[in-house]
Design a protein around this motif. Structure first.
Motif, PDB file in Angstrom:
ATOM      1  N   TYR A 126       0.808  -1.207   0.000  1.00 28.47           N
ATOM      2  CA  TYR A 126       0.000   0.000   0.000  1.00 28.47           C
ATOM      3  C   TYR A 126       0.848   1.266   0.000  1.00 28.47           C
ATOM      4  O   TYR A 126       1.790   1.388   0.763  1.00 28.47           O
ATOM      5  N   SER A 127       0.449   2.195  -0.844  1.00 25.28           N
ATOM      6  CA  SER A 127       1.061   3.514  -0.870  1.00 25.28           C
ATOM      7  C   SER A 127       0.401   4.373   0.211  1.00 25.28           C
ATOM      8  O   SER A 127      -0.644   4.010   0.761  1.00 25.28           O
ATOM      9  N   TRP A 128       0.982   5.530   0.476  1.00 27.78           N
ATOM     10  CA  TRP A 128       0.371   6.452   1.429  1.00 27.78           C
ATOM     11  C   TRP A 128      -1.034   6.819   0.966  1.00 27.78           C
ATOM     12  O   TRP A 128      -1.979   6.817   1.748  1.00 27.78           O
ATOM     13  N   LEU A 129      -1.173   7.149  -0.323  1.00 27.39           N
ATOM     14  CA  LEU A 129      -2.474   7.522  -0.882  1.00 27.39           C
ATOM     15  C   LEU A 129      -3.468   6.371  -0.764  1.00 27.39           C
ATOM     16  O   LEU A 129      -4.635   6.575  -0.417  1.00 27.39           O
ATOM     17  N   GLY A 130      -3.011   5.164  -1.035  1.00 32.13           N
ATOM     18  CA  GLY A 130      -3.887   3.999  -0.943  1.00 32.13           C
ATOM     19  C   GLY A 130      -4.393   3.781   0.473  1.00 32.13           C
ATOM     20  O   GLY A 130      -5.592   3.583   0.692  1.00 32.13           O
ATOM     21  N   LYS A 131      -3.481   3.849   1.443  1.00 31.51           N
ATOM     22  CA  LYS A 131      -3.880   3.672   2.853  1.00 31.51           C
ATOM     23  C   LYS A 131      -4.895   4.730   3.252  1.00 31.51           C
ATOM     24  O   LYS A 131      -5.902   4.439   3.894  1.00 31.51           O
ATOM     25  N   LYS A 132      -4.619   5.988   2.890  1.00 33.67           N
ATOM     26  CA  LYS A 132      -5.504   7.103   3.237  1.00 33.67           C
ATOM     27  C   LYS A 132      -6.884   6.919   2.598  1.00 33.67           C
ATOM     28  O   LYS A 132      -7.911   7.100   3.248  1.00 33.67           O
ATOM     29  N   SER A 133      -6.905   6.552   1.325  1.00 33.81           N
ATOM     30  CA  SER A 133      -8.170   6.345   0.601  1.00 33.81           C
ATOM     31  C   SER A 133      -8.978   5.212   1.224  1.00 33.81           C
ATOM     32  O   SER A 133     -10.188   5.334   1.415  1.00 33.81           O
ATOM     33  N   LEU A 134      -8.313   4.114   1.542  1.00 34.16           N
ATOM     34  CA  LEU A 134      -9.009   2.967   2.133  1.00 34.16           C
ATOM     35  C   LEU A 134      -9.523   3.296   3.527  1.00 34.16           C
ATOM     36  O   LEU A 134     -10.660   2.942   3.874  1.00 34.16           O
ATOM     37  N   ASP A 135      -8.710   3.986   4.321  1.00 30.52           N
ATOM     38  CA  ASP A 135      -9.153   4.351   5.671  1.00 30.52           C
ATOM     39  C   ASP A 135     -10.383   5.260   5.629  1.00 30.52           C
ATOM     40  O   ASP A 135     -11.269   5.144   6.466  1.00 30.52           O
ATOM     41  N   MET A 136     -10.439   6.160   4.653  1.00 26.39           N
ATOM     42  CA  MET A 136     -11.570   7.075   4.529  1.00 26.39           C
ATOM     43  C   MET A 136     -12.887   6.348   4.266  1.00 26.39           C
ATOM     44  O   MET A 136     -13.937   6.775   4.745  1.00 26.39           O
ATOM     45  N   VAL A 137     -12.851   5.271   3.485  1.00 26.33           N
ATOM     46  CA  VAL A 137     -14.099   4.606   3.073  1.00 26.33           C
ATOM     47  C   VAL A 137     -14.423   3.346   3.864  1.00 26.33           C
ATOM     48  O   VAL A 137     -15.452   2.725   3.610  1.00 26.33           O
ATOM     49  N   ARG A 138     -13.561   2.972   4.806  1.00 28.00           N
ATOM     50  CA  ARG A 138     -13.867   1.769   5.590  1.00 28.00           C
ATOM     51  C   ARG A 138     -15.223   1.913   6.258  1.00 28.00           C
ATOM     52  O   ARG A 138     -15.536   2.977   6.817  1.00 28.00           O
ATOM     53  N   PRO A 139     -16.036   0.860   6.212  1.00 29.54           N
ATOM     54  CA  PRO A 139     -17.369   0.938   6.824  1.00 29.54           C
ATOM     55  C   PRO A 139     -17.335   1.273   8.315  1.00 29.54           C
ATOM     56  O   PRO A 139     -18.252   1.916   8.819  1.00 29.54           O
ATOM     57  N   ASP A 140     -16.272   0.892   9.018  1.00 26.67           N
ATOM     58  CA  ASP A 140     -16.194   1.169  10.457  1.00 26.67           C
ATOM     59  C   ASP A 140     -15.672   2.572  10.771  1.00 26.67           C
ATOM     60  O   ASP A 140     -15.597   2.967  11.931  1.00 26.67           O
ATOM     61  N   ASN A 141     -15.341   3.349   9.735  1.00 28.91           N
ATOM     62  CA  ASN A 141     -14.932   4.742   9.935  1.00 28.91           C
ATOM     63  C   ASN A 141     -16.213   5.572  10.036  1.00 28.91           C
ATOM     64  O   ASN A 141     -16.903   5.798   9.049  1.00 28.91           O
ATOM     65  N   SER A 142     -16.519   6.033  11.236  1.00 24.07           N
ATOM     66  CA  SER A 142     -17.786   6.747  11.451  1.00 24.07           C
ATOM     67  C   SER A 142     -17.715   8.217  11.037  1.00 24.07           C
ATOM     68  O   SER A 142     -18.724   8.907  11.030  1.00 24.07           O
ATOM     69  N   LYS A 143     -16.527   8.672  10.666  1.00 21.75           N
ATOM     70  CA  LYS A 143     -16.380  10.069  10.246  1.00 21.75           C
ATOM     71  C   LYS A 143     -17.002  10.243   8.860  1.00 21.75           C
ATOM     72  O   LYS A 143     -16.683   9.525   7.924  1.00 21.75           O
ATOM     73  N   LYS A 144     -17.918  11.209   8.760  1.00 26.35           N
ATOM     74  CA  LYS A 144     -18.545  11.487   7.461  1.00 26.35           C
ATOM     75  C   LYS A 144     -17.552  12.196   6.560  1.00 26.35           C
ATOM     76  O   LYS A 144     -16.812  13.055   6.998  1.00 26.35           O
ATOM     77  N   SER A 145     -17.584  11.819   5.292  1.00 29.08           N
ATOM     78  CA  SER A 145     -16.732  12.471   4.296  1.00 29.08           C
ATOM     79  C   SER A 145     -17.606  13.326   3.398  1.00 29.08           C
ATOM     80  O   SER A 145     -18.719  12.941   3.056  1.00 29.08           O
ATOM     81  N   LYS A 146     -17.091  14.469   3.007  1.00 25.63           N
ATOM     82  CA  LYS A 146     -17.814  15.341   2.077  1.00 25.63           C
ATOM     83  C   LYS A 146     -17.661  14.744   0.679  1.00 25.63           C
ATOM     84  O   LYS A 146     -16.557  14.454   0.231  1.00 25.63           O
ATOM     85  N   THR A 147     -18.784  14.542   0.011  1.00 25.49           N
ATOM     86  CA  THR A 147     -18.781  13.978  -1.333  1.00 25.49           C
ATOM     87  C   THR A 147     -18.601  15.093  -2.355  1.00 25.49           C
ATOM     88  O   THR A 147     -19.244  16.132  -2.252  1.00 25.49           O
ATOM     89  N   VAL A 148     -17.728  14.870  -3.336  1.00 26.58           N
ATOM     90  CA  VAL A 148     -17.578  15.863  -4.392  1.00 26.58           C
ATOM     91  C   VAL A 148     -18.920  16.018  -5.115  1.00 26.58           C
ATOM     92  O   VAL A 148     -19.677  15.057  -5.249  1.00 26.58           O
TER      93      VAL A 148
END
Length: 185
Positions: A77-99
Motif C-alpha cells: 500500500y502507498s500512502w495515498l492507498g492507505k488514506k483512501s481505504l481508511d476514509m471509506v472503511r465501513p467502520d470509519n464513522s467520520k462522514k466524508s464530504k462527497t464531491v
C-alpha cells in the motif's frame, strides 16, 4: 485465501444483499429519505454507480495493460492507498464530504439504479478475476477527482469493495427507518 479472493467474496455478498434486501422493495420505499439532508436507498446506490462508471473502465484498461508475466498478487500500500481505504472503511464513522458530481442528493431515481448497480457488480467481479494475472502494485488508476494522483490496481479494487460496503450499510440503515406499515411488504 488471497486478497483478490477476499475482495471477490465481498463483492458477491454485496450483490446478494442488494438482490435479497433491496430489490424487493417498492419504488416509493427505495426513494424514502429519513431526513432532507440524508440519502435514500437509491441515492446510496446511485452514488456507487457514479464511482463504478469511472473506476470500472479505468480498472479494465489498467488490468489489460498490466497483465502478463510480472503478475504480483499481494498488495503493498502507498500512502495515498492507505488514506483512501481508511476514509471509506465501513467502520470509519467520520462522514466524508462527497464531491458535487458524485452526490446524488435529491436525484429522481428509478429501479434502473438497482439494475445498473447489479450490472456494475458483475463487471467488477469479472475485473477481479482478470486481475489474477496482473501486477496489483502498478500505479495505474487515476483518482477520479484529482487525476494526477494514481492508486495501485490492487488498492483501487479494494477501495471499490470497501466504498460499496460503506454505502450499502448506509442503505440498509435507511431500510431500517422505512415507515413501519410499508417496510414489511
Amino acid at each position: 485465501m488471497n486478497t483478490l479472493d477476499q475482495i471477490s467474496r465481498t463483492v458477491e455478498n454485496q450483490k446478494h444483499t442488494v438482490i435479497s434486501a433491496l430489490v424487493p422493495l417498492e419504488l416509493a420505499l427505495l426513494n424514502f429519505k429519513p431526513a432532507s439532508d440524508s440519502w435514500s436507498i437509491l441515492e446510496c446506490l446511485e452514488h456507487l454507480n457514479r464511482y463504478s462508471r469511472y473506476y470500472n473502465p479505468a480498472l479494465a484498461k489498467a488490468i489489460t495493460a498490466n497483465s502478463g508475466n510480472n503478475s504480483q498478487q499481494s498488495i503493498s500500500y502507498s500512502w495515498l492507498g492507505k488514506k483512501s481505504l481508511d476514509m471509506v472503511r465501513p467502520d470509519n464513522s467520520k462522514k466524508s464530504k462527497t464531491v458535487r458530481h458524485m452526490n446524488p442528493n435529491n436525484s429522481q431515481l428509478s429501479r434502473q439504479t438497482l439494475e445498473e448497480f447489479l450490472d456494475h457488480q458483475t463487471e467488477l467481479l469479472q475485473l477481479l478475476n482478470k486481475a489474477k494475472n496482473t501486477n496489483l502494485n502498478k500505479k495505474a488508476i487515476p483518482v477520479e477527482f484529482f487525476k494526477l494522483l494514481k492508486l495501485r490496481i490492487g488498492e483501487a479494487l479494494e477501495f471499490m469493495a470497501l466504498h460499496q460496503e460503506r454505502h450499502l450499510q448506509q442503505a440498509l440503515q435507511v431500510k431500517k427507518q422505512l415507515p413501519v406499515n410499508q417496510a414489511a411488504a
